[in-house]
Enzyme design. Structure first.
Site, PDB file in Angstrom:
ATOM      1  N   LYS A   1      19.820  42.905  45.325  1.00  0.00           N
ATOM      2  CA  LYS A   1      19.591  41.585  44.742  1.00  0.00           C
ATOM      3  C   LYS A   1      18.239  41.053  45.208  1.00  0.00           C
ATOM      4  O   LYS A   1      17.633  41.582  46.135  1.00  0.00           O
ATOM      5  CB  LYS A   1      20.680  40.579  45.184  1.00  0.00           C
ATOM      6  CG  LYS A   1      22.097  40.991  44.928  1.00  0.00           C
ATOM      7  CD  LYS A   1      22.488  40.915  43.471  1.00  0.00           C
ATOM      8  CE  LYS A   1      23.897  41.477  43.301  1.00  0.00           C
ATOM      9  NZ  LYS A   1      24.210  41.866  41.941  1.00  0.00           N
TER      10      LYS A   1
ATOM     11  N   SER B   1      22.926  44.037  37.003  1.00  0.00           N
ATOM     12  CA  SER B   1      22.610  42.754  37.634  1.00  0.00           C
ATOM     13  C   SER B   1      21.135  42.535  37.892  1.00  0.00           C
ATOM     14  O   SER B   1      20.706  41.405  38.101  1.00  0.00           O
ATOM     15  CB  SER B   1      23.387  42.602  38.946  1.00  0.00           C
ATOM     16  OG  SER B   1      22.900  43.519  39.903  1.00  0.00           O
TER      17      SER B   1
END
Lengths: 131, 156
Positions: free
Chosen positions: A50, A6
């Protein structure tokens, strides 16, 4: 350690080893672009890595390519929340899936990478080249 | 002489540091004493503030049940800790004024005071990772000594 696709190309799939500092989160001094570790809203035992693309009160434009065509929509981030998104647009489960995330779930700010050796260095507020 | 008194002080200092560390670890991972102020948990808890004992293990092990009173970090203000009752777990369908299925990894928090509580009816289901501990005993006010159950209690 941050494992998974990710955060490509900034971090590798096999796992980069990072140093996170806790003070920025505790003092509320997080800025847009910071990479953070946070507890996942969909699984309390999981910690995700993230980038912050928006803070409370910001209006962000989200690009979504579900169903083949790219759609854009605007969203205002509610009080006490942030918008988390992985650098890998196509392969990241993030706020585009579970919505704005309460800031209390943030654990720390990633600021330095110590593995792989060729990736030694500070982690900046823009996605970097792969290493 | 000086060396002996310095080492005494160092010894005591080390003992104090060890004590503080132990208490810190204990209160973050086992039991903590916290206060719950405000009208949102009337009639179970008083407005002026009841002192409660929370245990950390249930939350860490995921053994929270509907009806438990928990302390949680507020989704709308990360610096605030709120005290609410769990009315639904992930996957449950609850009825507020409408039916709602609680998503994976979330719980529904609601105060016992139906009219004066800011809770999931306002900010939606809350990620379980925000739960800090389960309230299981009240130690203040004295007439309210006792276990905190899974149904709202009479006022004290």
């Amino acid at each position: 350690q941050c494992i998974g696709p990710s955060m490509l190309p900034t971090f590798n799939i096999r796992g980069d080893i990072l140093v996170t500092e806790r003070l920025s989160v505790k003092l509320g001094k997080i800025r847009v672009g910071d990479v953070v570790m946070a507890r996942s809203p969909s699984d309390p035992r999981m910690v995700v890595c993230k980038r912050i693309l928006g803070l409370e009160g910001d209006t962000i434009t989200v690009a979504s390519d579900k169903g083949g065509s790219t759609k854009f929509y605007h969203l205002q981030i509610p009080k006490g929340h942030v918008w988390l998104q992985g650098d890998n647009f196509h392969k990241s489960r993030d706020s585009r899936e579970y919505g704005p995330v309460p800031s209390a779930l943030l654990q720390g700010r990633v600021f330095y990478r110590i593995w792989p050796p060729q990736g030694w260095g500070f982690v900046g507020r823009i996605p970097s080249q792969s290493v």
